[in-house]
Design a protein around this motif. Structure first.
Motif, mmCIF file in Angstrom:
data_model
loop_
_atom_site.group_PDB
_atom_site.id
_atom_site.type_symbol
_atom_site.label_atom_id
_atom_site.label_comp_id
_atom_site.label_asym_id
_atom_site.label_seq_id
_atom_site.Cartn_x
_atom_site.Cartn_y
_atom_site.Cartn_z
ATOM 1 N N GLU A 1 22.690 -9.573 -19.355
ATOM 2 C CA GLU A 1 22.747 -8.595 -18.262
ATOM 3 C C GLU A 1 22.682 -7.139 -18.732
ATOM 4 N N THR A 2 23.181 -6.859 -19.929
ATOM 5 C CA THR A 2 23.301 -5.488 -20.457
ATOM 6 C C THR A 2 23.793 -4.501 -19.392
ATOM 7 N N PRO A 3 25.005 -4.703 -18.880
ATOM 8 C CA PRO A 3 25.516 -3.823 -17.825
ATOM 9 C C PRO A 3 25.916 -2.456 -18.362
ATOM 10 N N ASP A 4 26.035 -1.497 -17.435
ATOM 11 C CA ASP A 4 26.545 -0.172 -17.785
ATOM 12 C C ASP A 4 28.066 -0.163 -17.884
ATOM 13 N N TRP A 5 28.701 -1.003 -17.070
ATOM 14 C CA TRP A 5 30.163 -1.134 -17.082
ATOM 15 C C TRP A 5 30.536 -2.603 -16.921
ATOM 16 N N VAL A 6 31.651 -2.983 -17.524
ATOM 17 C CA VAL A 6 32.285 -4.272 -17.255
ATOM 18 C C VAL A 6 33.622 -3.998 -16.573
ATOM 19 N N VAL A 7 33.852 -4.678 -15.462
ATOM 20 C CA VAL A 7 35.106 -4.540 -14.714
ATOM 21 C C VAL A 7 35.931 -5.809 -14.891
ATOM 22 N N VAL A 8 37.195 -5.640 -15.288
ATOM 23 C CA VAL A 8 38.141 -6.757 -15.355
ATOM 24 C C VAL A 8 39.400 -6.353 -14.594
ATOM 25 N N GLN A 9 40.208 -7.344 -14.242
ATOM 26 C CA GLN A 9 41.397 -7.067 -13.436
ATOM 27 C C GLN A 9 42.595 -7.813 -13.980
ATOM 28 N N GLY A 10 43.660 -7.077 -14.251
ATOM 29 C CA GLY A 10 44.923 -7.726 -14.552
ATOM 30 C C GLY A 10 45.107 -8.139 -15.983
ATOM 31 N N ASP A 11 45.462 -9.419 -16.203
ATOM 32 C CA ASP A 11 46.053 -9.768 -17.495
ATOM 33 C C ASP A 11 45.841 -11.215 -17.924
ATOM 34 N N THR A 12 44.789 -11.864 -17.428
ATOM 35 C CA THR A 12 44.558 -13.257 -17.819
ATOM 36 C C THR A 12 43.828 -13.346 -19.153
ATOM 37 N N THR A 13 43.679 -14.554 -19.643
ATOM 38 C CA THR A 13 42.886 -14.776 -20.849
ATOM 39 C C THR A 13 41.442 -14.345 -20.625
ATOM 40 N N THR A 14 40.910 -14.588 -19.431
ATOM 41 C CA THR A 14 39.550 -14.142 -19.102
ATOM 42 C C THR A 14 39.426 -12.631 -19.213
ATOM 43 N N VAL A 15 40.445 -11.911 -18.754
ATOM 44 C CA VAL A 15 40.431 -10.445 -18.812
ATOM 45 C C VAL A 15 40.343 -9.974 -20.261
ATOM 46 N N MET A 16 41.216 -10.504 -21.110
ATOM 47 C CA MET A 16 41.224 -10.068 -22.512
ATOM 48 C C MET A 16 39.913 -10.423 -23.197
ATOM 49 N N ALA A 17 39.440 -11.654 -23.009
ATOM 50 C CA ALA A 17 38.210 -12.076 -23.671
ATOM 51 C C ALA A 17 37.013 -11.293 -23.149
ATOM 52 N N GLY A 18 36.949 -11.084 -21.840
ATOM 53 C CA GLY A 18 35.833 -10.332 -21.266
ATOM 54 C C GLY A 18 35.802 -8.895 -21.748
ATOM 55 N N ALA A 19 36.976 -8.287 -21.821
ATOM 56 C CA ALA A 19 37.045 -6.899 -22.278
ATOM 57 C C ALA A 19 36.661 -6.784 -23.759
ATOM 58 N N ILE A 20 37.145 -7.718 -24.576
ATOM 59 C CA ILE A 20 36.803 -7.666 -26.003
ATOM 60 C C ILE A 20 35.310 -7.907 -26.203
ATOM 61 N N ALA A 21 34.731 -8.835 -25.458
ATOM 62 C CA ALA A 21 33.289 -9.075 -25.570
ATOM 63 C C ALA A 21 32.508 -7.815 -25.226
ATOM 64 N N ALA A 22 32.962 -7.079 -24.212
ATOM 65 C CA ALA A 22 32.305 -5.817 -23.855
ATOM 66 C C ALA A 22 32.493 -4.786 -24.966
ATOM 67 N N TYR A 23 33.692 -4.699 -25.490
ATOM 68 C CA TYR A 23 33.970 -3.752 -26.575
ATOM 69 C C TYR A 23 33.081 -4.018 -27.782
ATOM 70 N N TYR A 24 32.883 -5.291 -28.128
ATOM 71 C CA TYR A 24 32.035 -5.632 -29.263
ATOM 72 C C TYR A 24 30.606 -5.130 -29.070
ATOM 73 N N ARG A 25 30.218 -4.924 -27.819
ATOM 74 C CA ARG A 25 28.860 -4.441 -27.515
ATOM 75 C C ARG A 25 28.863 -2.968 -27.101
ATOM 76 N N GLN A 26 30.015 -2.312 -27.251
ATOM 77 C CA GLN A 26 30.183 -0.894 -26.910
ATOM 78 C C GLN A 26 29.822 -0.618 -25.446
ATOM 79 N N ILE A 27 30.168 -1.567 -24.582
ATOM 80 C CA ILE A 27 30.015 -1.391 -23.144
ATOM 81 C C ILE A 27 31.368 -0.939 -22.591
#
Length: 373
Positions: free
Chosen positions: A89-115
């Motif tokens: 998708e190569t998004p401009d932003w990734v939005v996550v909400q709260g504090d689940t395992t999905t949130v942490m993993a999704g945010a780290i995956a975005a960080y690894y791609r400097q999104i």
């Protein structure tokens, strides 16, 4: 006109879906954005209920849930699979909400791609990394590198600033759960049949004072869950009350509650409710017993006191405002505080009339405007 900004919203559980569907609706309706949705399906059935009622169709469904899955296995799979979606998708932003395992993993995956990451419901802190577990660490991790922190309250904002978060990235938006509650309440008013599934219980318990209940926290598994069941059994010995308890599907909850509470005349152990039915339960309940986070925000919006069966809360605003009270998992305390609300009209009124600090129902639009900057 500038090209629409591509936003990928990532979530995986029922609470995330409830708190993000108002934002997904707002992004979809806003020409400034190209909105995409990825679900991990960390909670399959309960997630699908919310997607259906909110009419959200994911562009990517990872279906990560497997029986008995460990946290590390889930985290590893979520990180890899969400990463593949980000590459596509190569998004401009990734939005996550709260504090689940999905949130942490999704945010780290975005960080690894400097999104850049937008963290909705940022800044919640209990101060104890094992209560709630693993949520407290999940949200702290995301808080270290999110580019936009959408804090639901002043307290959450202040927690972020104490961690030396750049003040320019922190904004108080209110909590999107209030947006969701307003939306579903209006939908139920227009379509009463959406909550017909509770009609039989409402008839069965007519004339009784209804206590709504939820319990599912990992840190309460074992002795805590046994104590909660014991407390409910004792409360249910009163003839004037009825307990409606949508029982979480996790065996650590289901087995204990069925063993202790099944067969009691004025306790209804029912399947997990979809969102409209849960909003109806909040409406008909006199008070809520819960170890959930979201209920601490939702119930006060309807004037319902909340007794929180946890040792700590990352939502101290409710306790400070008087809408919620921490009672832990000691059975004697749970029984005593529940009966105080049932038998002392002044104590009940003080909690029921307290100001809800969690929002005004306009949070999703505020977040949209921040993402458009």
């Amino acid at each position: 006109m500038a090209e629409p900004r591509k936003i990928l919203t990532v979530f995986g559980t029922r609470p995330e879906a409830i708190k993000l569907f108002p934002l997904v609706h707002a992004l979809d309706a806003d020409p400034r954005f190209d909105s995409r949705v990825c679900v991990s399906a960390q909670h399959r059935g309960m997630l699908d209920q919310v997607l259906a009622i909110a009419d959200v169709v994911p562009h990517h469904d990872l279906d990560l849930m497997t029986p008995g899955q460990t946290l590390d296995a889930l985290t590893a799979r979520a990180l890899v699979e969400i990463g593949r979606v980000l590459d596509a998708e190569t998004p401009d932003w990734v939005v996550v909400q709260g504090d689940t395992t999905t949130v942490m993993a999704g945010a780290i995956a975005a960080y690894y791609r400097q999104i850049p990451v937008c963290h909705v419901e940022a800044g919640l802190r209990s101060g104890d990394i094992y209560h709630p577990w693993p949520e407290e660490v999940n949200r702290r991790v995301v808080g270290t590198f999110a580019a936009l922190h959408c804090a639901p309250t002043d307290t959450a904002r202040d927690a972020l600033l104490k961690e030396n978060t750049d003040p320019a990235t922190v904004h108080v938006t209110g909590n999107t759960v209030i947006d969701a509650l307003h939306w579903v309440s209006a939908k139920v008013e227009a379509e009463p049949g959406l909550v017909s599934g509770l009609a039989d219980l409402e008839t069965r318990f007519a004339g009784k004072r209804i206590i709504g209940m939820t319990s599912h926290r990992r840190e309460n598994f074992g002795d805590g869950m046994q104590n909660i069941a014991d407390a409910v059994k004792r409360i249910a010995s009163r003839g004037d009350i009825a307990v409606i308890f949508p029982v979480h599907l996790n065996p650590n909850v289901h087995a204990v509650m069925n063993e202790q509470l099944a067969g009691l005349d004025n306790v209804a152990l029912i399947e997990p409710l979809d969102y409209p039915h849960f909003a109806r339960l909040l409406n008909i309940a006199e008070l809520m017993l819960t170890d959930s986070g979201g209920v601490q925000e939702e119930a006060p919006a309807l004037g319902k006191p909340v007794l929180v069966m946890r040792e700590t809360t990352e939502r101290p605003e409710g306790v400070a405002a008087g809408t919620a009270k921490l009672v832990g998992t000691d059975a004697d305390t749970i029984v005593r505080e529940t009966e105080r609300l049932l038998d002392d009209p002044e104590a009940y009124s003080a909690m029921a009339r307290a100001h809800n600090p969690f929002g005004d129902g306009l949070s999703a639009q505020r977040i949209c405007d921040l993402l458009a900057r």
